[in-house]
Every structure is written in structure tokens, then in C-alpha cells.
Design a protein around this motif. Structure first.
Motif, PDB file in Angstrom:
ATOM      1  N   UNK A 154      90.713 104.282 -12.123  1.00  0.00           N
ATOM      2  CA  UNK A 154      89.909 105.388 -11.608  1.00  0.00           C
ATOM      3  C   UNK A 154      88.488 104.868 -11.360  1.00  0.00           C
ATOM      4  N   UNK A 155      88.274 104.337 -10.173  1.00  0.00           N
ATOM      5  CA  UNK A 155      86.999 103.691  -9.854  1.00  0.00           C
ATOM      6  C   UNK A 155      85.849 104.694  -9.900  1.00  0.00           C
ATOM      7  N   UNK A 156      86.093 105.901  -9.397  1.00  0.00           N
ATOM      8  CA  UNK A 156      85.031 106.904  -9.397  1.00  0.00           C
ATOM      9  C   UNK A 156      84.565 107.243 -10.792  1.00  0.00           C
ATOM     10  N   UNK A 157      85.521 107.397 -11.722  1.00  0.00           N
ATOM     11  CA  UNK A 157      85.172 107.717 -13.110  1.00  0.00           C
ATOM     12  C   UNK A 157      84.404 106.569 -13.758  1.00  0.00           C
ATOM     13  N   UNK A 158      84.826 105.327 -13.499  1.00  0.00           N
ATOM     14  CA  UNK A 158      84.138 104.171 -14.061  1.00  0.00           C
ATOM     15  C   UNK A 158      82.713 104.065 -13.535  1.00  0.00           C
ATOM     16  N   UNK A 159      82.535 104.289 -12.246  1.00  0.00           N
ATOM     17  CA  UNK A 159      81.190 104.226 -11.655  1.00  0.00           C
ATOM     18  C   UNK A 159      80.302 105.331 -12.214  1.00  0.00           C
ATOM     19  N   UNK A 160      80.860 106.535 -12.350  1.00  0.00           N
ATOM     20  CA  UNK A 160      80.079 107.646 -12.904  1.00  0.00           C
ATOM     21  C   UNK A 160      79.665 107.344 -14.344  1.00  0.00           C
ATOM     22  N   UNK A 161      80.586 106.782 -15.130  1.00  0.00           N
ATOM     23  CA  UNK A 161      80.264 106.434 -16.516  1.00  0.00           C
ATOM     24  C   UNK A 161      79.190 105.353 -16.572  1.00  0.00           C
ATOM     25  N   UNK A 162      79.247 104.379 -15.666  1.00  0.00           N
ATOM     26  CA  UNK A 162      78.241 103.328 -15.641  1.00  0.00           C
ATOM     27  C   UNK A 162      76.857 103.901 -15.282  1.00  0.00           C
ATOM     28  N   UNK A 163      76.806 104.815 -14.316  1.00  0.00           N
ATOM     29  CA  UNK A 163      75.528 105.436 -13.937  1.00  0.00           C
ATOM     30  C   UNK A 163      74.958 106.218 -15.110  1.00  0.00           C
ATOM     31  N   UNK A 164      75.815 106.964 -15.804  1.00  0.00           N
ATOM     32  CA  UNK A 164      75.362 107.724 -16.971  1.00  0.00           C
ATOM     33  C   UNK A 164      74.858 106.772 -18.060  1.00  0.00           C
ATOM     34  N   UNK A 165      75.540 105.641 -18.246  1.00  0.00           N
ATOM     35  CA  UNK A 165      75.119 104.654 -19.243  1.00  0.00           C
ATOM     36  C   UNK A 165      73.754 104.066 -18.901  1.00  0.00           C
ATOM     37  N   UNK A 166      73.514 103.780 -17.616  1.00  0.00           N
ATOM     38  CA  UNK A 166      72.206 103.257 -17.201  1.00  0.00           C
ATOM     39  C   UNK A 166      71.109 104.289 -17.446  1.00  0.00           C
ATOM     40  N   UNK A 167      71.403 105.554 -17.184  1.00  0.00           N
ATOM     41  CA  UNK A 167      70.418 106.614 -17.482  1.00  0.00           C
ATOM     42  C   UNK A 167      70.162 106.707 -18.981  1.00  0.00           C
ATOM     43  N   UNK A 168      71.209 106.558 -19.779  1.00  0.00           N
ATOM     44  CA  UNK A 168      71.064 106.592 -21.229  1.00  0.00           C
ATOM     45  C   UNK A 168      70.166 105.456 -21.716  1.00  0.00           C
TER      46      UNK A 168
END
Length: 471
Positions: free
Chosen positions: A262-276
Motif C-alpha cells: 500500500x504505497x499511499x499508506x506508506x507515503x502518508x505515514x512517512x509524511x506524518x513521521x517527518x512532521x512528528x
């Protein structure tokens, strides 16, 4: 006879279930007890560090300067920094939510994930290299209803993305602020590049484990046999590590490969991690503003990223030693005479306060039994239903509604008119009253002709007559 056969089956089922449950509970309690034991040791160690730091301020003659700096702090900026770090916690919970939201039958709820993230924040800061954080998080995931394998795989996938996020963030900061580091620190910048390279190697090793589990398993078994043969590890430890290598490595790999589809989910999680991570790295900016010093947010983010890489490389609770040296080296030119006070405030917001906030959150549990996936779809359906209802309501009022269309719940429902039976012919001049409305129904028989002109003439004559009484 039937009753006698049923009773033993019930007893056996209850005994097996009770034994499995008590065993799992005992193992979880033992893991949590071991983690808390490490925390107690870390607290004693940190108390000693605080005493040494206070003694250093007193004997170096900086204590008065330290107190003077603290009295001039703008508390508004400190509160803003605290709020910023609270978003670090929020983004951490959101990253876990994105990891489980695709499963409609996942037993893990929002409060469970808040407990998991709080455990990570707590044990990451109070144990060497955050060693007790994964067991504590896995324990809370199993308490929420996941099996040990599922909990371990979920936590490992989250760990991989977090570590990768640290590397990606550091790469971005070096790309935009590498010139600043070289101008300010010269060849010492190579230390930052080395730390970044170490993070890349670390993430690469974890990804290799996820993508190629068979070679990792073979190498791990060979190393375990070698260590056991030479007596470096005892037999009980050998069995424990053997199970980890031959079972959990495959589960980790399968979980990561499943999530990466699920590429979209992985990318969304990575963006959230960078914000964190950005919320944590930005804290020196708020501390600088609290002392009235000029601050560049991008430079503070870059310096905070390099400082965190150094802290992670120190195998002590909270990176003690690396945090003090790294902060003094990277931020001395920014804080000036406020360096000691600035370090204390930064350490309090970034280290001590999260521990105090996370401690009571570790006991949170979800009791609804409804998965996050179903909750999300329920909220989304209500939202889209409300929007559609609003649109259909507006079109109905303007006369553009389609006959027989069903409006969503909360909208306006238009029912088709029922066909009426033909009524009997009404009598001429009859009056029909329906719900207070007076309606004159014409008869089907022709009405008698009336001489209107004669009536008008008679009315005029009556008006001119002197004998007419007016009321």
C-alpha cells in the motif's frame, strides 16, 4: 448420556483457555516488570547527572548567571514549545492509526494506540538506547487484542519508518543547510556527515532484514551456534534468540512487505513521521525566542536533527553526555550567555515533561470493540451523507428535485403524490372544508343564467330611494 458428554468438554476448554491466558498474562507482566526495573535504574542515574550538573554550575561561577537568565524568560514562547511537542505525540499516534486503519477487523483502538505511543515516549527516554520501548509497546498491543507476532510486526514496521524518517529528515537538512554547518564548524561538519552515514547504514540493515529474511535467518543461526559453542551465551538465552531469529524475522518481513504494497499508506505515514520529527527538532527555536534571541527556524531544525542523531548514538538513558556536549557545540553561538539556562529549559521540554505526560497515558485502553476502520468509515459516511443531504435539500427548494428520490438521513424526503379516487359530483354551491381551508366545489350541472344588468339597475334605484335605511 448427552449431558455427561457435554460436561467434560466444557471443563477441558476452560482449563486450556485459562492456562493459555494466565501464561500470556504472566509473560506480559514479567516483561513490564523488567522494563520498569530498567526505568528505576535510569532514574537513579539521571538524578546523579542532575546533581553533577548543579555542582558544575556552582563551582564554575555560572549559577548566578543561570538564575538571572531564567528570570527573564518569556513564558509565552515556552508554552508554545510545549504545545509544539504535544503535536509530536499526536503525530506519533496518527502514524500508528495509519498503520492499522486498513484492517476492518483490527481490535486496536485509538486509546490503545495512545498508550502504545506514550510507552514509546516514556521508555525511549528512560532506558539505554530506548531498549525497553519495543517490549513495552508490544505488551500494550497484545493487551489490545493482537497476537505477539502481529504486535511485534506492527511495532517493527513503525520502527522502520521512524528510523527511515530520521535519515530522510537529516538528508533534507544537510541539503539545505550543509553550507551553514561548514561555515560555522569547518571540518567538524564531517562528524555530522558520519552520524548521517551511520543512520543510513542502520536503516539499510533493517531494510535488508525485511526484504531478505532467509539470508538473515541463516546468518543469525550460524552466529547463535558459534556463540553457544564458545559459551558466550547460555542455553536458555540461545533458545530464546533462536526462536526470535527463526520466527519473528519472517513475521517482520511479511508484515513489512504487506504494508509496503500500500504505497499511499506508506507515503502518508512517512509524511506524518517527518512532521512528528519536525515538532521535536524545532524546540530550540522556541527556547531562543523565549530569551529574546533571534532565531532561524530552518537552522534550528537542521541543528536539532544533527543533535538527535548524536543522542541516539550514545548508549545511555536520554543520550546523557551527548545531549549536553552536542547542544553546547551546536547552539553556543545562538544562545550566548543564556546557554546554560537554554539547555535546562530545552531538556525540560524535550525530555522531562514528555516523561511526566506519558506516564499516566500508558494505562489507557479502548473498550468499544469497534475497529478504527469501521469508525472512520462511519464518520466519513455521515459526513458525505450530510453534504449530499444539503445539496439535495437545496435543489428541492429550487424545484430541481427529482420525483421519488430518497434524501439521506437528516435531509428532506419527497414522497410521490397518491392517486385519488374520483369524487361524486357535488351539489351546486356546496362548500367542502378540508383542514380549515374553505373550498367551493362547482357542480357538474349547468348554473342558472343571471341578468346582471337588471341587478345593477335595481341596486341603483334602491340607493336613490329616500325610504332606504342605512345601518
Amino acid at each position: 448420556m448427552a449431558d455427561e458428554l457435554k460436561k467434560p468438554k466444557k471443563k477441558v476448554a476452560l482449563k486450556v483457555s485459562g492456562a493459555a491466558t494466565s501464561k500470556a498474562a504472566a509473560e506480559d507482566a514479567e516483561a513490564d516488570k523488567e522494563s520498569m526495573g530498567q526505568v528505576r535504574k535510569s532514574l537513579v542515574f539521571l538524578a546523579g547527572v542532575v546533581i553533577v550538573y548543579i555542582a558544575y554550575l556552582v563551582f564554575s561561577g555560572q549559577f548566578d548567571e543561570f538564575i538571572t537568565s531564567l528570570t527573564g524568560v518569556d513564558l509565552g514562547w515556552i508554552v508554545a514549545g510545549v504545545v509544539c511537542f504535544l503535536f509530536y505525540y499526536v503525530f506519533g499516534v496518527l502514524a500508528y492509526v495509519l498503520s492499522v486503519i486498513a484492517d476492518p477487523d483490527s481490535p486496536v483502538g485509538i486509546r490503545d494506540l495512545m498508550s502504545v505511543e506514550a510507552s514509546g515516549v516514556f521508555f525511549m527516554r528512560l532506558t539505554p538506547n530506548g531498549a525497553a520501548a519495543p517490549p513495552a509497546q508490544i505488551y500494550r498491543l497484545t493487551r489490545a487484542g493482537l497476537s505477539v507476532g502481529q504486535a511485534s510486526a506492527l511495532n517493527f514496521t513503525r520502527f522502520v519508518l521512524y528510523e527511515a524518517g530520521e535519515g530522510v529528515f537529516a538528508a533534507i537538512m544537510l541539503l539545505f543547510c550543509g553550507g551553514y554547518f561548514y561555515e560555522q564548524f569547518g571540518d567538524v561538519t564531517l562528524i555530522g556527515v558520519f552520524l548521517f552515514g551511520f543512520k543510513v547504514v542502520q536503516v539499510g540493515a533493517v531494510l535488508f532484514l525485511c526484504l531478505f529474511p532467509r539470508p538473515v535467518t541463516a546468518i543469525g543461526n550460524w552466529a547463535l551456534r558459534l556463540a553457544n559453542r564458545h559459551g558466550w551465551i547460555k542455553d536458555d538465552k540461545y533458545k530464546k534468540y533462536y526462536e526470535v531469529v527463526n520466527t519473528q524475522v519472517a513475521e517482520f518481513s511479511a508484515a513489512f512487505k504487506g504494508a509496503s504494497k500500500n504505497v499511499g499508506e506508506m507515503c502518508a505515514t512517512m509524511i506524518v513521521t517527518l512532521c512528528q520529527l519536525g515538532c521535536m527538532y524545532a524546540l530550540p527555536y522556541f527556547v531562543l525566542r523565549a530569551f529574546g534571541e533571534p532565531a532561524d527556524l530552518m537552522i534550528c531544525l537542521a541543528s536539532g536533527s544533527m543533535l538527535e542523531l548524536l543522542i541516539n548514538a550514545i548508549p545511555l538513558p536520554g543520550g546523557t553526555g551527548g545531549a549536553e556536549v552536542g547542544f553546547a557545540y551546536l547552539f553556543k553561538g545562538m544562545f550566548g550567555q543564556h546557554l546554560a539556562a537554554g539547555f535546562v529549559i530545552w531538556r525540560a521540554v524535550e525530555y522531562l515533561l514528555p516523561v511526566l505526560i506519558a506516564a499516566p497515558c500508558m494505562g489507557m485502553r479502548s473498550n468499544s470493540g469497534i475497529s478504527i476502520n469501521r469508525r472512520w468509515h462511519g464518520v466519513w459516511d455521515r459526513f458525505t451523507g450530510g453534504i449530499n443531504g444539503f445539496i439535495e435539500t437545496g435543489s428541492f427548494k429550487s424545484g430541481a428535485s427529482k420525483s421519488g428520490a430518497r434524501a439521506p438521513k437528516g435531509g428532506v424526503t419527497v414522497k410521490p403524490k397518491a392517486k385519488r379516487k374520483p369524487a361524486a359530483p357535488a351539489v351546486s354551491g356546496a362548500t367542502v372544508t378540508t383542514r380549515g381551508t374553505k373550498t367551493v366545489v362547482k357542480s357538474s350541472a349547468p348554473a342558472p343564467k343571471v341578468d346582471i344588468e337588471a341587478k345593477i339597475a335595481a341596486g341603483k334605484a334602491a340607493a336613490k330611494s329616500p325610504n332606504t335605511n342605512t345601518r
